[in-house]
Enzyme design. Structure first.
Site, PDB file in Angstrom:
ATOM      1  N   HIS A  39       0.795  -1.225   0.000  1.00 40.09           N
ATOM      2  CA  HIS A  39       0.000   0.000   0.000  1.00 40.09           C
ATOM      3  C   HIS A  39       0.828   1.276   0.000  1.00 40.09           C
ATOM      4  CE1 HIS A  39      -3.296  -2.746   0.399  1.00 40.09           C
ATOM      5  NE2 HIS A  39      -4.085  -1.751   0.059  1.00 40.09           N
ATOM      6  N   TYR A  58     -10.076   8.810   1.558  1.00 41.90           N
ATOM      7  CA  TYR A  58     -10.083   7.366   1.818  1.00 41.90           C
ATOM      8  C   TYR A  58      -8.773   6.966   2.484  1.00 41.90           C
ATOM      9  CZ  TYR A  58     -10.218   2.323   0.579  1.00 41.90           C
ATOM     10  OH  TYR A  58     -10.196   0.941   0.600  1.00 41.90           O
TER      11      TYR A  58
END
Lengths: 119, 119
Positions: A39, A58
């Site tokens: 990520h 987000y």
């Protein structure tokens, strides 16, 4: 319009209502480090797809034992999910993420009830 | 400054950096309904205290089994927590919340690492 003077700092048009969505998933603990590393480098086209599908502000949070918490804001979460389902990049990304969970994560998202909010 | 023309839509002054904080706590499952009900009616002076202490866009999410997830944005979480600790209303509120957890919740908040963010 003198009656509006006190509202000068507010936008003239109210923003559309926002849904605040929170979900949790369990990453296999032994794969949490690798999930974190993946990520740091989410494909730009995946980021673009999320943005175009209406995913805003987000974030993903990951505890050392693999509890994954997602938070996002959107105008319509069902539509935002459906829009991602129609993209090829999401299909590729979710296929690569599945082994971290043992299931396809994007079809397992259950929003948790918001019980309090302070702007 | 022609070089800045493409930035016309951005604010001239950058906003101060925001910390996005997520934490989780466990509410005693048999008391989850009552905890939810209490948060429909958080004291206005508690809301004001949080706001003045710099807690922004603060939500609590509660799953049926008592998993409580908090999300907030602030400029400095340590300072925002310390500011709350100095208020009498927080002392009263936390004392009333303690039986839902079995411990004082505000001193048990451990931010979870943010591993991904999309504006």
């Amino acid at each position: 319009m003198p009656g509006r003077a006190v509202d000068a700092a507010r936008p003239a048009q109210p923003s559309p209502p926002v849904q605040r969505i929170c979900f949790q998933l369990q990453v296999l603990p032994e794969r949490a480090d690798e999930y974190r590393a993946r990520h740091r480098d989410v494909w730009p086209e995946m980021r673009d797809a999320l943005r175009h599908a209406g995913w805003r502000n987000y974030s993903l949070f990951l505890s050392p034992d693999g509890l994954l918490i997602g938070y996002l804001e959107t105008e319509d979460f069902e539509a935002a999910q459906a829009a991602m389902q129609r993209t090829a990049v999401n299909e590729r990304w979710q296929t690569e993420m599945e082994p971290f969970f043992g299931t396809r994560p994007d079809t397992a998202l259950e929003p948790i009830e918001e019980i309090f909010h302070l702007d």
